[in-house]
Design a protein around this motif. Structure first.
Motif, PDB file in Angstrom:
ATOM      1  N   TRP A 154       0.804  -1.222   0.000  1.00 11.03           N
ATOM      2  CA  TRP A 154       0.000   0.000   0.000  1.00 11.03           C
ATOM      3  C   TRP A 154       0.840   1.277   0.000  1.00 11.03           C
ATOM      4  O   TRP A 154       0.286   2.379   0.046  1.00 11.03           O
ATOM      5  N   ALA A 155       2.143   1.169  -0.063  1.00  8.24           N
ATOM      6  CA  ALA A 155       3.016   2.352  -0.008  1.00  8.24           C
ATOM      7  C   ALA A 155       2.672   3.404  -1.064  1.00  8.24           C
ATOM      8  O   ALA A 155       2.605   4.605  -0.734  1.00  8.24           O
ATOM      9  N   PRO A 156       2.420   3.029  -2.320  1.00 11.75           N
ATOM     10  CA  PRO A 156       2.093   4.070  -3.305  1.00 11.75           C
ATOM     11  C   PRO A 156       0.804   4.833  -2.963  1.00 11.75           C
ATOM     12  O   PRO A 156       0.758   6.058  -3.082  1.00 11.75           O
ATOM     13  N   GLN A 157      -0.217   4.122  -2.505  1.00  7.02           N
ATOM     14  CA  GLN A 157      -1.467   4.792  -2.134  1.00  7.02           C
ATOM     15  C   GLN A 157      -1.278   5.664  -0.906  1.00  7.02           C
ATOM     16  O   GLN A 157      -1.822   6.760  -0.829  1.00  7.02           O
ATOM     17  N   TRP A 158      -0.483   5.187   0.048  1.00  9.70           N
ATOM     18  CA  TRP A 158      -0.217   5.966   1.249  1.00  9.70           C
ATOM     19  C   TRP A 158       0.546   7.246   0.867  1.00  9.70           C
ATOM     20  O   TRP A 158       0.197   8.340   1.324  1.00  9.70           O
ATOM     21  N   ALA A 159       1.561   7.087   0.061  1.00 14.34           N
ATOM     22  CA  ALA A 159       2.357   8.261  -0.363  1.00 14.34           C
ATOM     23  C   ALA A 159       1.488   9.275  -1.090  1.00 14.34           C
ATOM     24  O   ALA A 159       1.604  10.490  -0.868  1.00 14.34           O
ATOM     25  N   ALA A 160       0.588   8.805  -1.929  1.00 15.63           N
ATOM     26  CA  ALA A 160      -0.314   9.712  -2.646  1.00 15.63           C
ATOM     27  C   ALA A 160      -1.272  10.414  -1.679  1.00 15.63           C
ATOM     28  O   ALA A 160      -1.544  11.604  -1.811  1.00 15.63           O
ATOM     29  N   ALA A 161      -1.753   9.665  -0.690  1.00 14.37           N
ATOM     30  CA  ALA A 161      -2.709  10.235   0.267  1.00 14.37           C
ATOM     31  C   ALA A 161      -2.076  11.351   1.101  1.00 14.37           C
ATOM     32  O   ALA A 161      -2.741  12.328   1.440  1.00 14.37           O
ATOM     33  N   VAL A 162      -0.795  11.198   1.429  1.00 15.34           N
ATOM     34  CA  VAL A 162      -0.121  12.218   2.227  1.00 15.34           C
ATOM     35  C   VAL A 162       0.703  13.157   1.351  1.00 15.34           C
ATOM     36  O   VAL A 162       1.481  13.958   1.861  1.00 15.34           O
ATOM     37  N   ARG A 163       0.492  13.029   0.044  1.00 21.66           N
ATOM     38  CA  ARG A 163       1.109  13.895  -0.959  1.00 21.66           C
ATOM     39  C   ARG A 163       2.636  13.904  -0.910  1.00 21.66           C
ATOM     40  O   ARG A 163       3.261  14.958  -0.929  1.00 21.66           O
ATOM     41  N   LEU A 164       3.208  12.710  -0.874  1.00 16.72           N
ATOM     42  CA  LEU A 164       4.671  12.582  -0.936  1.00 16.72           C
ATOM     43  C   LEU A 164       5.112  12.351  -2.354  1.00 16.72           C
ATOM     44  O   LEU A 164       4.520  11.665  -3.111  1.00 16.72           O
TER      45      LEU A 164
END
Length: 164
Positions: A154-164
């Motif tokens: 889930w790292a890509p979705q997490w990064a997108a959610a926190v705008r990284l």
């Protein structure tokens, strides 16, 4: 594994486990802070107090993970956390196909059981398997957790959610 609030869900397994115990010597390890009696099941229950620093090793030493749930509005809203913990410990899993459990059991290659007869059949089937087959089921569950539920997955979705 569970909390005192979810221990009553194990009552549904009393009949199947006691019948199976006549054929296959069973021990039911309950990892919880609870202390309730399970009646006739008490003779095959080993209680382990849940502790953050030991529950992982307790799971790793088990043969399988069981997650019985009645089909109620409350349980349909529960997550499959216990199934995921069992799978992460590379245990074969058996669970009630209630709510999200149905999907998670499929992703982990687990067995599902909805009533006492199905629970007895699923547990019997699991212990009729060879140790290599059970190990393979556990590895499939571990792979399913890693592939579908890990941080890496889930790292890509997490990064997108926190705008990284």
């Amino acid at each position: 594994m569970g909390s005192p609030a979810t221990e009553p869900f194990l009552d549904a397994l009393a009949g199947p486990l006691m019948r199976l115990n006549q054929e296959i010597p069973l021990r039911l390890r309950i990892i919880s802070r609870g202390r309730r009696s399970f009646g006739a099941l008490d003779e095959i229950v080993d209680r382990v107090d849940w502790q953050a620093d030991t529950f992982g090793s307790q799971l790793a030493d088990a043969d399988a993970g069981l997650m019985p749930l009645p089909d109620t509005q409350f349980t349909r809203g529960k997550c499959a956390y216990k199934l995921l913990q069992y799978g992460a410990a590379a245990l074969p899993v058996i669970g009630s196909p209630v709510g999200v459990n149905r999907n998670v059991l499929g992703q982990l290659g687990g067995l599902s059981a909805s009533n006492a007869d199905e629970w007895e059949s699923a547990i019997r089937s699991l212990f009729a398997s060879t140790s290599a087959e059970r190990r393979g089921m556990g590895e499939q569950a571990r792979f399913g957790v890693d592939r579908g539920f890990s941080f890496r997955a889930w790292a890509p979705q997490w990064a997108a959610a926190v705008r990284l």
